[in-house]
Design a protein around this motif. Structure first.
Motif, PDB file in Angstrom:
ATOM      1  N   TRP A  74       0.815  -1.219   0.000  1.00 44.64           N
ATOM      2  CA  TRP A  74       0.000   0.000   0.000  1.00 44.64           C
ATOM      3  C   TRP A  74       0.852   1.274   0.000  1.00 44.64           C
ATOM      4  O   TRP A  74       0.330   2.373   0.115  1.00 44.64           O
ATOM      5  CB  TRP A  74      -0.935   0.029   1.218  1.00 44.64           C
ATOM      6  N   ALA A  75       2.151   1.124  -0.134  1.00 43.11           N
ATOM      7  CA  ALA A  75       3.048   2.278  -0.097  1.00 43.11           C
ATOM      8  C   ALA A  75       2.834   3.187  -1.298  1.00 43.11           C
ATOM      9  O   ALA A  75       2.401   2.738  -2.374  1.00 43.11           O
ATOM     10  CB  ALA A  75       4.501   1.816  -0.048  1.00 43.11           C
ATOM     11  N   LEU A  76       3.155   4.452  -1.134  1.00 46.23           N
ATOM     12  CA  LEU A  76       3.042   5.412  -2.235  1.00 46.23           C
ATOM     13  C   LEU A  76       4.066   5.127  -3.323  1.00 46.23           C
ATOM     14  O   LEU A  76       3.824   5.416  -4.493  1.00 46.23           O
ATOM     15  CB  LEU A  76       3.224   6.833  -1.695  1.00 46.23           C
ATOM     16  N   GLU A  77       5.210   4.572  -2.928  1.00 48.11           N
ATOM     17  CA  GLU A  77       6.241   4.169  -3.877  1.00 48.11           C
ATOM     18  C   GLU A  77       6.587   2.705  -3.603  1.00 48.11           C
ATOM     19  O   GLU A  77       7.553   2.407  -2.913  1.00 48.11           O
ATOM     20  CB  GLU A  77       7.472   5.062  -3.757  1.00 48.11           C
ATOM     21  N   PRO A  78       5.799   1.761  -4.132  1.00 46.23           N
ATOM     22  CA  PRO A  78       5.934   0.343  -3.767  1.00 46.23           C
ATOM     23  C   PRO A  78       7.326  -0.232  -4.028  1.00 46.23           C
ATOM     24  O   PRO A  78       7.863  -0.960  -3.184  1.00 46.23           O
ATOM     25  CB  PRO A  78       4.877  -0.353  -4.629  1.00 46.23           C
ATOM     26  N   LYS A  79       7.909   0.079  -5.179  1.00 44.32           N
ATOM     27  CA  LYS A  79       9.212  -0.496  -5.509  1.00 44.32           C
ATOM     28  C   LYS A  79      10.275  -0.023  -4.537  1.00 44.32           C
ATOM     29  O   LYS A  79      11.084  -0.818  -4.035  1.00 44.32           O
ATOM     30  CB  LYS A  79       9.603  -0.117  -6.937  1.00 44.32           C
ATOM     31  N   ARG A  80      10.283   1.272  -4.249  1.00 44.33           N
ATOM     32  CA  ARG A  80      11.254   1.806  -3.292  1.00 44.33           C
ATOM     33  C   ARG A  80      11.054   1.176  -1.909  1.00 44.33           C
ATOM     34  O   ARG A  80      12.019   0.812  -1.234  1.00 44.33           O
ATOM     35  CB  ARG A  80      11.131   3.327  -3.189  1.00 44.33           C
ATOM     36  N   ALA A  81       9.804   1.037  -1.497  1.00 48.57           N
ATOM     37  CA  ALA A  81       9.518   0.470  -0.181  1.00 48.57           C
ATOM     38  C   ALA A  81      10.044  -0.954  -0.076  1.00 48.57           C
ATOM     39  O   ALA A  81      10.687  -1.322   0.919  1.00 48.57           O
ATOM     40  CB  ALA A  81       8.017   0.511   0.092  1.00 48.57           C
ATOM     41  N   LEU A  82       9.785  -1.773  -1.087  1.00 49.01           N
ATOM     42  CA  LEU A  82      10.212  -3.168  -1.044  1.00 49.01           C
ATOM     43  C   LEU A  82      11.725  -3.295  -1.073  1.00 49.01           C
ATOM     44  O   LEU A  82      12.319  -4.018  -0.266  1.00 49.01           O
ATOM     45  CB  LEU A  82       9.592  -3.936  -2.205  1.00 49.01           C
ATOM     46  N   ASP A 272      -4.406  10.103   9.411  1.00 47.68           N
ATOM     47  CA  ASP A 272      -5.125   9.564   8.254  1.00 47.68           C
ATOM     48  C   ASP A 272      -4.998   8.047   8.154  1.00 47.68           C
ATOM     49  O   ASP A 272      -5.933   7.366   7.727  1.00 47.68           O
ATOM     50  CB  ASP A 272      -4.591  10.200   6.963  1.00 47.68           C
ATOM     51  N   ARG A 273      -3.822   7.515   8.533  1.00 45.56           N
ATOM     52  CA  ARG A 273      -3.574   6.076   8.443  1.00 45.56           C
ATOM     53  C   ARG A 273      -2.835   5.613   9.700  1.00 45.56           C
ATOM     54  O   ARG A 273      -1.639   5.292   9.651  1.00 45.56           O
ATOM     55  CB  ARG A 273      -2.764   5.727   7.195  1.00 45.56           C
ATOM     56  N   PRO A 274      -3.499   5.550  10.829  1.00 40.05           N
ATOM     57  CA  PRO A 274      -2.797   5.317  12.094  1.00 40.05           C
ATOM     58  C   PRO A 274      -2.339   3.882  12.328  1.00 40.05           C
ATOM     59  O   PRO A 274      -1.412   3.661  13.101  1.00 40.05           O
ATOM     60  CB  PRO A 274      -3.834   5.720  13.144  1.00 40.05           C
ATOM     61  N   ILE A 275      -2.963   2.902  11.691  1.00 42.08           N
ATOM     62  CA  ILE A 275      -2.646   1.503  11.994  1.00 42.08           C
ATOM     63  C   ILE A 275      -1.505   0.968  11.135  1.00 42.08           C
ATOM     64  O   ILE A 275      -0.524   0.425  11.644  1.00 42.08           O
ATOM     65  CB  ILE A 275      -3.887   0.610  11.822  1.00 42.08           C
ATOM     66  N   ALA A 276      -1.614   1.133   9.828  1.00 45.93           N
ATOM     67  CA  ALA A 276      -0.626   0.556   8.912  1.00 45.93           C
ATOM     68  C   ALA A 276       0.314   1.584   8.317  1.00 45.93           C
ATOM     69  O   ALA A 276       1.336   1.223   7.731  1.00 45.93           O
ATOM     70  CB  ALA A 276      -1.330  -0.204   7.782  1.00 45.93           C
ATOM     71  N   GLY A 277       0.009   2.870   8.459  1.00 47.11           N
ATOM     72  CA  GLY A 277       0.869   3.898   7.906  1.00 47.11           C
ATOM     73  C   GLY A 277       0.748   4.030   6.397  1.00 47.11           C
ATOM     74  O   GLY A 277      -0.048   3.361   5.741  1.00 47.11           O
ATOM     75  N   TRP A 278       1.572   4.898   5.845  1.00 50.26           N
ATOM     76  CA  TRP A 278       1.563   5.190   4.411  1.00 50.26           C
ATOM     77  C   TRP A 278       2.540   4.327   3.627  1.00 50.26           C
ATOM     78  O   TRP A 278       2.625   4.437   2.403  1.00 50.26           O
ATOM     79  CB  TRP A 278       1.890   6.660   4.179  1.00 50.26           C
ATOM     80  N   LEU A 280       6.647   2.261   3.771  1.00 52.08           N
ATOM     81  CA  LEU A 280       8.040   2.640   3.952  1.00 52.08           C
ATOM     82  C   LEU A 280       8.462   3.685   2.926  1.00 52.08           C
ATOM     83  O   LEU A 280       8.118   3.584   1.746  1.00 52.08           O
ATOM     84  CB  LEU A 280       8.936   1.402   3.822  1.00 52.08           C
ATOM     85  N   GLU A 281       9.203   4.686   3.394  1.00 49.40           N
ATOM     86  CA  GLU A 281       9.725   5.797   2.578  1.00 49.40           C
ATOM     87  C   GLU A 281       8.624   6.700   2.032  1.00 49.40           C
ATOM     88  O   GLU A 281       8.868   7.511   1.128  1.00 49.40           O
ATOM     89  CB  GLU A 281      10.583   5.275   1.413  1.00 49.40           C
ATOM     90  N   ALA A 282       7.414   6.604   2.570  1.00 54.39           N
ATOM     91  CA  ALA A 282       6.318   7.457   2.092  1.00 54.39           C
ATOM     92  C   ALA A 282       6.518   8.912   2.487  1.00 54.39           C
ATOM     93  O   ALA A 282       5.868   9.797   1.922  1.00 54.39           O
ATOM     94  CB  ALA A 282       4.986   6.948   2.645  1.00 54.39           C
ATOM     95  N   SER A 283       7.412   9.185   3.432  1.00 51.99           N
ATOM     96  CA  SER A 283       7.653  10.570   3.839  1.00 51.99           C
ATOM     97  C   SER A 283       8.073  11.431   2.658  1.00 51.99           C
ATOM     98  O   SER A 283       7.819  12.640   2.630  1.00 51.99           O
ATOM     99  CB  SER A 283       8.746  10.625   4.914  1.00 51.99           C
ATOM    100  N   ARG A 284       8.702  10.815   1.683  1.00 55.00           N
ATOM    101  CA  ARG A 284       9.176  11.551   0.520  1.00 55.00           C
ATOM    102  C   ARG A 284       8.038  11.985  -0.403  1.00 55.00           C
ATOM    103  O   ARG A 284       8.211  12.900  -1.202  1.00 55.00           O
ATOM    104  CB  ARG A 284      10.141  10.677  -0.300  1.00 55.00           C
ATOM    105  N   VAL A 331       8.460   6.590  11.876  1.00 51.99           N
ATOM    106  CA  VAL A 331       7.969   5.208  11.950  1.00 51.99           C
ATOM    107  C   VAL A 331       6.443   5.184  11.961  1.00 51.99           C
ATOM    108  O   VAL A 331       5.817   4.388  11.246  1.00 51.99           O
ATOM    109  CB  VAL A 331       8.543   4.508  13.197  1.00 51.99           C
ATOM    110  N   TRP A 332       5.834   6.043  12.761  1.00 52.48           N
ATOM    111  CA  TRP A 332       4.377   6.108  12.796  1.00 52.48           C
ATOM    112  C   TRP A 332       3.809   6.509  11.437  1.00 52.48           C
ATOM    113  O   TRP A 332       2.816   5.924  10.973  1.00 52.48           O
ATOM    114  CB  TRP A 332       3.923   7.115  13.854  1.00 52.48           C
ATOM    115  N   LEU A 333       4.397   7.503  10.806  1.00 50.16           N
ATOM    116  CA  LEU A 333       3.889   7.983   9.530  1.00 50.16           C
ATOM    117  C   LEU A 333       3.949   6.902   8.466  1.00 50.16           C
ATOM    118  O   LEU A 333       2.998   6.717   7.694  1.00 50.16           O
ATOM    119  CB  LEU A 333       4.694   9.203   9.080  1.00 50.16           C
ATOM    120  N   GLU A 334       5.053   6.165   8.414  1.00 52.28           N
ATOM    121  CA  GLU A 334       5.262   5.211   7.333  1.00 52.28           C
ATOM    122  C   GLU A 334       4.763   3.805   7.659  1.00 52.28           C
ATOM    123  O   GLU A 334       4.291   3.095   6.764  1.00 52.28           O
ATOM    124  CB  GLU A 334       6.747   5.155   6.984  1.00 52.28           C
TER     125      GLU A 334
END
Length: 421
Positions: A74-82, A272-278, A280-284, A331-334
């Motif tokens: 569910w990451a905003l940038e799936p490839k980067r997250a993985l 907005d997404r407190p349980i699973a976050g946005w 990994l690396e979604a802060s960018r 950590v909470w955000l992502e």
């Protein structure tokens, strides 16, 4: 120390890393990677088997990075997250294997490692002082610049961070008391002189924490473990209470006030997404992160003067530039609540591994302060520094011969080695 000892690559890295961090802090990650791999290879050659990574902190780290890898769904940038999650997990395995190999080396090798650490830190502190006194001339020279631009001075901050986290360990080296005192005074003096606010707090906190751990090891372990876990788990309501209490950011320097604006925005996105976050690396890439702060946010933080309005109207004053500059909030955000629980478990296991060694506890506290105030929590050089820190902690001598510079003084009091990560 024999060049075939598994501790040799880490010792050599500790000798050169403080100076290297002054000249170019991005060199830390590749240097650390080479040293960790070389340590594992030498251990394999010496023991005729690949050192098995193990320890509670490793399993906690793998659980955290496993969840981070899953967040790619569910990451905003799936490839980067993985890819980043897999890279972090691999780095953790390598670091744990290297730390275990260093822990099994001889006492003589560990004593030499500690000596090289102290010597490397002393050289790095001296180099930083010379560079800053000459207007960053050394750092400009290695970049082929005839004159140092004004922005070059900001690049020295990571070096002071390196000094902050290594100093508690360096003070455990088998050297005379006067040498340790001189190293501590010089390190703190340079850190306070140079422009690195979070590192200044970290170096002082690390020394204080190490001192308290020496006087009350059980109490300090409980306080550090509970405190760090609480800061991570309670970060959103804690920061929300502070920022929503009518705090007047107008009294702060613009850069510090900007940090509060960033945290304020991060809290909005966490909600907005407190349980699973946005992911990994979604802060960018989180929505709205590249915008400037709206009127409502500036009013809430009392940033209403003409100077503040002008400063926060600049395009560079983004609401979230790359990362929140706070590890727990990132950590909470992502990774959401689940990621926060796993991160809290990780710091508790690290504190447990450090509980019998005041120097290691001091280094952990210094690293925690930096993690709460600066840098992206997943940055390669920062993760590399933490892994080297763990390997160095496992390489502290359990007992030492007469301290260097003590003129044959009595041996340093024996102390147990820290638990392997």
């Amino acid at each position: 120390m024999s060049r075939t000892s598994p501790a040799f690559p880490i010792a050599l890295l500790l000798l050169v890393m403080p100076a290297a961090s002054v000249l170019q802090f991005r060199a830390i990650a590749p240097l650390a990677l080479v040293a960790l791999v070389a340590t594992v290879v030498l251990a394999w050659r010496a023991e005729k088997r690949v050192p098995a990574p193990r320890g509670a902190p490793l399993w906690a780290a793998l659980a955290l990075f496993g969840w981070a890898a899953l967040s790619a769904l569910w990451a905003l940038e799936p490839k980067r997250a993985l890819l980043d999650a897999l890279s972090l997990g691999g780095f953790a395995l390598l670091g744990a294997a290297a730390a275990g190999a260093v822990a099994r080396t001889s006492d003589a090798a560990k004593q030499r490692l500690a000596l090289w650490l102290a010597a490397g830190l002393a050289m790095g502190v001296a180099l930083a002082a010379i560079d800053y006194a000459t207007g960053n001339a050394l750092r400009a020279a290695v970049r082929g610049l005839r004159e140092a631009p004004a922005t070059l001075g900001f690049g020295i901050k990571p070096a002071i961070t390196v000094f902050a986290v290594l100093l508690p360990l360096a003070l455990a080296a088998p050297i005379a008391l006067w040498m340790r005192a001189a190293l501590a005074v010089a390190s703190v003096a340079v850190a306070l002189w140079l422009p690195a606010e979070s590192a200044k707090l970290a170096i002082l906190a690390g020394l204080a924490g190490g001192g308290i751990a020496a006087l009350a090891p059980r109490l300090s372990f409980r306080l550090v473990a509970a405190g760090l876990a609480a800061v991570i788990l309670a970060a959103p309501p804690l920061f929300g209470a502070v920022l929503g209490s009518g705090f007047n950011a107008e009294r702060l320097p613009p850069s510090a006030a900007h940090r509060l604006v960033i945290w304020d925005f991060a809290l909005e996105r966490i909600a907005d997404r407190p349980i699973a976050g946005w992911g990994l690396e979604a802060s960018r890439a989180v929505p709205g992160g590249r915008d400037v702060a709206p009127e409502s946010a500036l009013q809430r933080l009392h940033l209403t003067s003409p100077a503040s309005r002008d400063w926060f109207a600049r395009p560079s004053a983004q609401r979230l530039p790359l990362h929140p500059h706070n590890g727990p909030l990132q950590v909470w955000l992502e990774l959401g609540l689940i990621g926060a629980v796993l991160a809290a478990l990780l710091v508790v296991t690290l504190a447990a591994a450090a509980r019998r060694r005041p120097a290691t506890m001091g280094a952990l506290i210094a690293a925690a302060v930096v993690g709460c105030l600066s840098y992206g929590v997943w940055q390669g050089w920062w993760i590399a520094l933490l892994l080297v820190l763990i390997a160095a902690a496992n390489g502290l001598p359990r007992r030492s011969a007469a301290p260097v510079g003590a003129g044959g003084a009595s041996a340093v009091r024996p102390s147990p080695a820290p638990g392997s990560p």
